[in-house]
Motif scaffolding. Structure first.
Motif, mmCIF file in Angstrom:
data_model
loop_
_atom_site.group_PDB
_atom_site.id
_atom_site.type_symbol
_atom_site.label_atom_id
_atom_site.label_comp_id
_atom_site.label_asym_id
_atom_site.label_seq_id
_atom_site.Cartn_x
_atom_site.Cartn_y
_atom_site.Cartn_z
ATOM 1 N N GLY A 73 1.429 -5.330 -4.583
ATOM 2 C CA GLY A 73 1.177 -4.180 -4.004
ATOM 3 C C GLY A 73 -0.421 -4.307 -4.093
ATOM 4 N N GLN A 74 -0.874 -2.578 -4.364
ATOM 5 C CA GLN A 74 -3.021 -2.233 -3.409
ATOM 6 C C GLN A 74 -3.313 -2.884 -5.017
ATOM 7 N N GLY A 75 -3.018 -3.967 -6.493
ATOM 8 C CA GLY A 75 -3.226 -3.277 -7.361
ATOM 9 C C GLY A 75 -3.101 -2.495 -8.507
ATOM 10 N N THR A 76 -2.773 -1.235 -8.208
ATOM 11 C CA THR A 76 -2.315 -0.313 -9.190
ATOM 12 C C THR A 76 -0.959 -0.619 -9.281
ATOM 13 N N VAL A 77 0.015 -1.462 -9.328
ATOM 14 C CA VAL A 77 1.476 -1.337 -9.571
ATOM 15 C C VAL A 77 1.354 -3.006 -10.300
ATOM 16 N N TYR A 78 1.644 -3.165 -10.859
ATOM 17 C CA TYR A 78 2.457 -4.005 -12.363
ATOM 18 C C TYR A 78 3.871 -4.206 -12.918
ATOM 19 N N LYS A 79 4.438 -5.302 -11.991
ATOM 20 C CA LYS A 79 6.084 -5.671 -12.299
ATOM 21 C C LYS A 79 6.303 -6.135 -13.888
ATOM 22 N N GLY A 80 7.003 -5.189 -14.567
ATOM 23 C CA GLY A 80 7.318 -5.716 -15.514
ATOM 24 C C GLY A 80 8.826 -5.807 -16.171
ATOM 25 N N MET A 81 9.155 -5.762 -17.129
ATOM 26 C CA MET A 81 10.732 -5.465 -17.905
ATOM 27 C C MET A 81 10.986 -5.114 -19.294
ATOM 28 N N LEU A 82 11.526 -4.466 -19.323
ATOM 29 C CA LEU A 82 12.022 -3.530 -20.029
ATOM 30 C C LEU A 82 12.683 -4.141 -21.462
ATOM 31 N N ASP A 83 12.505 -4.129 -22.589
ATOM 32 C CA ASP A 83 13.466 -4.256 -23.456
ATOM 33 C C ASP A 83 14.933 -4.509 -23.356
#
Length: 299
Positions: A73-83
């Motif tokens: 997106g616009q630079g303030t959103v990060y893709k992540g994976m929870l445990d």
């Protein structure tokens, strides 16, 4: 003795650093409204119980310490994976000051109760960082904004797809307006940006430009060329009149989002029927041609 003393200093330094970090996290948690959110969660026996308060350690691990390669997106959103394997979008909240803490927490509480297939689900938040972090379900296919404004020549959005997006957006807005525990009202915009400096001084606002075009009976002049290639004029005018009603300054003249979604559903059905009849017509033409070739083969 020197080696032993040095090792002891390193251990003590690590302990002190860890304690400072814990104190800092507690400070941020309190400043960002963590105690208020906990009170809200314990006081209410509803869907808010499913909202999670994440630790900064959990989100650091999920996003590989907010690796730049995880930015979407616009630079303030990060893709992540929870445990537990869930893919999430972690957003840094911006512009929050101490005076807005209660408002921010109330918004988190409200958003946590939303459960609609066309509205991104808020899973929880982290309040022990300098700025709050919001954790949403991750939508892999991009945003409506990207679909509308970043189209390539290889992927041209069809008129049917645009109608479906409009209908489902209206359904989501109807849910927020009428079915959510607390009514939520937001502003959305069709394909152009709501304000564009590429247009003339008096035509920067899309809404005012559209209203002028409707009242001057030239609305088809501003329709996207890609739409004009696919949609029938009568369908375009039906959608245009509906949009014109939605922009009325009189509240009584504006349709509800429920009415809007129903009317768009009717227009979408007309479009599907047209496509179906067109395919049937093509099929019968091919069948007739085949029969003629069987009955009257070329010599």
């Amino acid at each position: 003795m020197g080696v032993g003393f040095g090792s002891l200093c390193l251990v003590m330094g690590g302990i002190l650093k860890k304690r400072r970090k814990i104190r800092l996290h507690k400070k941020f948690f309190k400043r960002n409204g963590g105690l208020l959110l906990q009170q809200q969660m314990f006081a209410k026996e509803d869907s808010l119980q499913n909202t999670k308060i994440f630790t900064s350690k959990e989100l650091d691990k999920a996003t590989d310490y907010f690796n730049k390669n995880r930015v979407v997106g616009q630079g303030t959103v990060y893709k992540g994976m929870l445990d537990d394997g869930r893919i999430v979008a972690v957003k840094r909240s911006t512009g929050m000051v101490a005076e807005n803490v209660e408002k921010f927490i109330n918004e988190v509480v409200i958003l946590s109760r939303i459960n609609h297939r066309n509205v991104v689900k808020l899973l929880g938040c982290c309040l022990e960082t300098e700025v709050p972090l919001l954790v949403y379900e991750f939508i892999p296919n991009g945003t409506i904004f990207q679909y509308l404004h970043d189209q390539s020549e290889e992927f041209k959005m069809s008129w049917e797809t645009r109608l479906r997006i409009a209908k489902e957006s209206a359904e989501a807005l109807s849910y927020l307006h009428s079915s959510a525990s607390i009514p939520i009202f937001i502003i959305e915009t069709s394909r152009e940006k709501p304000v564009s400096f590429e247009r003339g001084d008096n035509r920067r606002g899309l809404a005012s430009r559209f209203i002028d075009s409707m009242e001057e009976n030239r609305v088809l002049d501003i329709v996207d060329d890609r739409v004009m290639e696919q949609a029938r004029p009568e369908e375009l005018m039906m959608v245009a009149k509906l949009a014109y009603q939605c922009l009325s300054l009189s509240r009584r003249k504006r349709p509800t989002m429920k009415d809007v979604s129903l009317e768009l559903e009717q227009i979408l059905s007309m479009q599907k029927d047209l496509i179906s009849s067109s395919r049937d017509s093509t099929y019968f033409q091919q069948l007739q041609l085949l029969i003629l070739q069987v009955l009257f083969p070329e010599k």
